[in-house]
Design an enzyme around this catalytic site. Structure first.
Site, short mmCIF file in Angstrom:
data_model
loop_
_atom_site.label_atom_id
_atom_site.label_comp_id
_atom_site.label_asym_id
_atom_site.label_seq_id
_atom_site.Cartn_x
_atom_site.Cartn_y
_atom_site.Cartn_z
N ASP A 58 -9.32 138.83 -85.55
CA ASP A 58 -10.60 138.74 -86.27
C ASP A 58 -10.50 138.02 -87.61
O ASP A 58 -11.35 138.23 -88.49
CB ASP A 58 -11.22 140.13 -86.49
CG ASP A 58 -11.61 140.80 -85.19
OD1 ASP A 58 -11.94 140.08 -84.23
OD2 ASP A 58 -11.57 142.04 -85.11
N GLY B 54 -21.31 141.88 -70.28
CA GLY B 54 -21.58 140.47 -70.04
C GLY B 54 -22.95 139.96 -70.41
O GLY B 54 -23.40 138.94 -69.89
N LEU C 77 -11.65 142.07 -74.89
CA LEU C 77 -10.95 143.06 -75.70
C LEU C 77 -9.42 143.00 -75.57
O LEU C 77 -8.73 143.95 -75.91
CB LEU C 77 -11.46 144.46 -75.35
CG LEU C 77 -12.97 144.64 -75.56
CD1 LEU C 77 -13.40 146.07 -75.28
CD2 LEU C 77 -13.41 144.20 -76.95
N HIS D 136 -18.03 138.38 -83.01
CA HIS D 136 -17.71 139.74 -83.45
C HIS D 136 -19.01 140.39 -83.96
O HIS D 136 -19.75 139.77 -84.72
CB HIS D 136 -16.66 139.70 -84.57
CG HIS D 136 -16.18 141.05 -84.93
ND1 HIS D 136 -15.24 141.72 -84.19
CD2 HIS D 136 -16.55 141.91 -85.92
CE1 HIS D 136 -15.03 142.92 -84.73
NE2 HIS D 136 -15.82 143.06 -85.78
N ILE E 160 -5.57 137.67 -77.88
CA ILE E 160 -5.26 136.34 -77.32
C ILE E 160 -3.82 135.98 -77.68
O ILE E 160 -3.45 135.93 -78.85
CB ILE E 160 -6.25 135.28 -77.88
CG1 ILE E 160 -7.68 135.60 -77.45
CG2 ILE E 160 -5.86 133.89 -77.42
CD1 ILE E 160 -7.93 135.58 -75.95
N ASN F 86 -23.75 138.63 -73.25
CA ASN F 86 -23.53 137.33 -73.90
C ASN F 86 -23.15 136.27 -72.88
O ASN F 86 -23.61 135.13 -72.96
CB ASN F 86 -22.44 137.45 -74.98
CG ASN F 86 -22.96 138.05 -76.25
OD1 ASN F 86 -23.67 137.40 -77.01
ND2 ASN F 86 -22.66 139.32 -76.48
N GLU G 28 -27.17 138.28 -81.37
CA GLU G 28 -26.24 137.59 -80.46
C GLU G 28 -27.01 136.72 -79.47
O GLU G 28 -26.64 135.56 -79.21
CB GLU G 28 -25.36 138.61 -79.73
CG GLU G 28 -24.41 139.32 -80.68
CD GLU G 28 -23.40 140.23 -80.00
OE1 GLU G 28 -22.36 140.47 -80.60
OE2 GLU G 28 -23.67 140.71 -78.87
N ASN H 17 -14.78 133.17 -80.82
CA ASN H 17 -15.07 134.59 -80.59
C ASN H 17 -16.38 134.98 -81.28
O ASN H 17 -16.75 134.40 -82.30
CB ASN H 17 -13.93 135.44 -81.17
CG ASN H 17 -14.13 136.93 -80.91
OD1 ASN H 17 -14.53 137.33 -79.81
ND2 ASN H 17 -13.86 137.74 -81.91
C1 GAR Z 1 -20.77 142.13 -78.08
O1 GAR Z 1 -21.54 142.87 -78.98
C2 GAR Z 1 -19.66 141.42 -78.82
O2 GAR Z 1 -20.03 141.00 -80.10
C3 GAR Z 1 -18.62 142.50 -78.89
O3 GAR Z 1 -18.66 143.11 -77.63
C4 GAR Z 1 -20.00 143.07 -77.14
C5 GAR Z 1 -19.98 142.58 -75.71
O4 GAR Z 1 -21.23 142.72 -75.10
N1 GAR Z 1 -17.33 141.94 -79.17
C6 GAR Z 1 -16.39 142.61 -79.85
O5 GAR Z 1 -16.54 143.74 -80.26
C7 GAR Z 1 -15.10 141.82 -80.09
N2 GAR Z 1 -14.27 142.49 -81.04
P1 GAR Z 1 -21.55 141.97 -73.74
O6 GAR Z 1 -20.39 142.25 -72.78
O7 GAR Z 1 -22.81 142.58 -73.24
O8 GAR Z 1 -21.69 140.51 -74.03
#
Ligand code: GAR
Length: 192
Positions: free
Chosen positions: A148, A16, A88, A107, A91, A18, A177, A105
């Site tokens: 994706d 979490g 993950l 990625h 959807i 992000n 990010e 999303n």
């Molecule tokens: C992030 O790096 C995001 O880009 C990735 O999961 C991580 C979550 O981190 N998303 C994917 O891989 C989607 N296919 P967080 O829970 O610390 O935000």
């Protein structure tokens, strides 16, 4: 006249970072509210972050996402956009139909490379390292029925060196990010 607040639902599965960045960014903007956090895992640390920021949250399992559309639709019924921040679970079509171009999303790679089934989180960075890529980055995109493969909104790049490891690539991606995701969301929701 009362001003309309744009409500975001943020879907999470993991740590979490992000999510927290999005909450912090929009906490200064009274036009935008993170209204609910939905996690498919009850042990996701993202739920602790939501609680710390007094954002309502709920757990909806992967099985419920496929078998109980009413539960999902009810959780997001007051929301204008759905933000996938490390979510993950695929959807389902009913949600895409209900939120056309309103599901965003992030990625952790430069799609269309390193996307699709199994390509998430650290798996992505390991694949990028194994391929000896000279750069990686993030892709922020709309979600459609293909994993994706939705229309890109923005990409940001970072150079890699031979010394980079999957862990150091992950850290570079994390920096991107943190620097860009909320701002891109803001651009989308205000049509900037
Ligand atoms: C992030 O790096 C995001 O880009 C990735 O999961 C991580 C979550 O981190 N998303 C994917 O891989 C989607 N296919 P967080 O829970 O610390 O935000």
């Amino acid at each position: 006249m009362e001003k309309k607040v744009i409500r975001l639902a943020v879907f999470v599965s993991g740590g979490g970072t992000n999510l927290e960045n999005i909450i912090n960014y929009f906490s200064k903007d009274e036009r935008v509210e993170v209204s609910v956090v939905v996690s498919n895992r009850e042990d996701a640390y993202a739920l602790v972050r939501a609680k710390n920021h007094h954002v309502p949250s709920c757990v909806i399992t992967r099985k419920q996402f496929s078998d109980e559309p009413d539960v999902v639709m009810n959780a997001v019924k007051d929301c204008d956009y759905i933000i996938l921040a490390g979510f993950l679970v695929r959807i389902p079509d009913y949600l895409i139909d209900a939120f056309p171009k309103r599901i965003i999303n992030i990625h952790p790679a430069l799609l269309p490379k390193y996307g699709g089934k199994g390509m998430h989180g650290h798996h992505v960075h390991e694949a990028v390292k194994a391929a000896g890529e000279k750069e990686s980055g993030i892709t922020i995109h709309y979600v459609n029925n293909e994993l994706d493969a939705g229309e890109h909104i923005a990409q940001f790049r970072v150079a890699l060196t031979e010394d980079d490891t999957a862990d150091s690539i992950a850290e570079k991606i994390h920096v991107l990010e943190q620097a860009h995701f909320p701002q891109v969301i803001e651009r989308v929701i205000f049509g900037l």
